[in-house]
Design a protein around this motif. Structure first.
Motif, PDB file in Angstrom:
ATOM      1  N   GLU A   1       0.850  -1.190   0.000  1.00  0.00           N
ATOM      2  CA  GLU A   1       0.000   0.000   0.000  1.00  0.00           C
ATOM      3  C   GLU A   1       0.885   1.239   0.000  1.00  0.00           C
ATOM      4  OE1 GLU A   1      -1.388   1.019   4.425  1.00  0.00           O
ATOM      5  OE2 GLU A   1      -1.954  -1.018   3.811  1.00  0.00           O
TER       6      GLU A   1
ATOM      7  N   TYR B   1      -8.946   1.165  -3.076  1.00  0.00           N
ATOM      8  CA  TYR B   1      -8.502   2.369  -2.380  1.00  0.00           C
ATOM      9  C   TYR B   1      -9.355   2.497  -1.137  1.00  0.00           C
ATOM     10  CZ  TYR B   1      -6.345   3.832  -6.800  1.00  0.00           C
ATOM     11  OH  TYR B   1      -5.582   3.907  -7.930  1.00  0.00           O
TER      12      TYR B   1
ATOM     13  N   LYS C   1     -13.168   2.787  -2.426  1.00  0.00           N
ATOM     14  CA  LYS C   1     -13.480   3.505  -3.661  1.00  0.00           C
ATOM     15  C   LYS C   1     -14.407   2.690  -4.555  1.00  0.00           C
ATOM     16  CE  LYS C   1     -10.291   6.367  -5.766  1.00  0.00           C
ATOM     17  NZ  LYS C   1      -9.167   6.731  -6.675  1.00  0.00           N
TER      18      LYS C   1
ATOM     19  N   SER D   1      -4.502   5.073 -11.715  1.00  0.00           N
ATOM     20  CA  SER D   1      -4.755   3.777 -11.086  1.00  0.00           C
ATOM     21  C   SER D   1      -3.946   2.671 -11.746  1.00  0.00           C
ATOM     22  CB  SER D   1      -6.247   3.440 -11.135  1.00  0.00           C
ATOM     23  OG  SER D   1      -6.955   4.331 -10.301  1.00  0.00           O
TER      24      SER D   1
ATOM     25  N   TRP E   1      -7.586   9.273  -0.764  1.00  0.00           N
ATOM     26  CA  TRP E   1      -7.646   7.834  -1.042  1.00  0.00           C
ATOM     27  C   TRP E   1      -6.250   7.206  -0.959  1.00  0.00           C
ATOM     28  CZ3 TRP E   1     -12.307   5.756  -1.185  1.00  0.00           C
ATOM     29  CH2 TRP E   1     -13.394   6.510  -1.634  1.00  0.00           C
ATOM     30  N   THR E   2      -6.156   6.056  -0.311  1.00  0.00           N
ATOM     31  CA  THR E   2      -4.902   5.311  -0.225  1.00  0.00           C
ATOM     32  C   THR E   2      -5.068   4.003  -0.996  1.00  0.00           C
ATOM     33  OG1 THR E   2      -4.453   6.224   1.964  1.00  0.00           O
ATOM     34  CG2 THR E   2      -3.207   4.255   1.321  1.00  0.00           C
ATOM     35  N   PRO E   3      -4.319   3.833  -2.090  1.00  0.00           N
ATOM     36  CA  PRO E   3      -4.407   2.573  -2.836  1.00  0.00           C
ATOM     37  C   PRO E   3      -3.680   1.451  -2.112  1.00  0.00           C
ATOM     38  CG  PRO E   3      -2.889   4.098  -3.926  1.00  0.00           C
ATOM     39  CD  PRO E   3      -3.446   4.799  -2.738  1.00  0.00           C
TER      40      PRO E   3
END
Length: 171
Positions: A46, A76, A84, A131, A55-57
């Motif tokens: 991550e 996310y 997400k 993304s 947002w944290t992917p």
């Protein structure tokens, strides 16, 4: 004499053809063995902080007992704890702006990683430029961890958004 020579030539041609057309089991076995075997377990990668939109992917990859990627979850998480892919409003805005939203492209990335078994083989998706880049980085990090058997979370630093290219708009 000519008959003997003709028979010998025909025999050599037949033997050569059979040898050339026979399955290359030794070579196939060598290729299979030379592929990296991933260590069974669960691997997570991550980003170390949320992006400018909060947002944290992240990516979670499950390796089965055969050393194959069996399950992948790419998504996310917001600072409020929502995903997400499950944010209906965000998905609607993204779909209107780019033709698809994370509810569509996140599972597609995951499915393709399972199919190809190699992050480098997974293509980007038009309309999900940022993304695509984030998925590749996370998948490569998790894959590298799976090669070593290191099951702790791998944290990556975000690339400043101005350096990422066009991105996915302001959604």
């Amino acid at each position: 004499m000519k008959k003997r020579l003709l028979i010998m030539v025909l025999w050599m041609i037949t033997a050569g053809t059979l040898l050339a057309c026979s399955p290359q089991t030794e070579n196939a076995q060598f290729v299979e063995e030379s592929k990296t075997r991933l260590i069974p377990g669960t691997y997570r990668a991550e980003f170390d902080q949320p992006d400018s939109r909060g947002w944290t992917p992240f990516l979670v990859m499950e390796i089965n007992d055969e050393g194959k990627i069996a399950e992948v979850n790419f998504d996310y998480i917001s600072t409020e704890g929502t995903f997400k892919t499950q944010d209906a409003d965000y998905n609607q805005r993204m779909t209107a702006a780019n033709g698809l939203g994370p509810k569509t492209y996140c599972p597609r990335f995951a499915k393709n990683l399972i199919i190809y078994q190699d992050p480098a083989q997974v293509d980007g998706i038009t309309g999900a430029t940022s993304s695509s880049q984030e998925f590749k980085q996370l998948a490569q990090a998790a894959y590298a961890a799976a090669e070593k058997g290191s099951q702790g979370t791998v944290y990556l630093s975000h690339i400043p958004e101005g350096d990422q290219g066009s991105g996915e708009g302001d959604s």
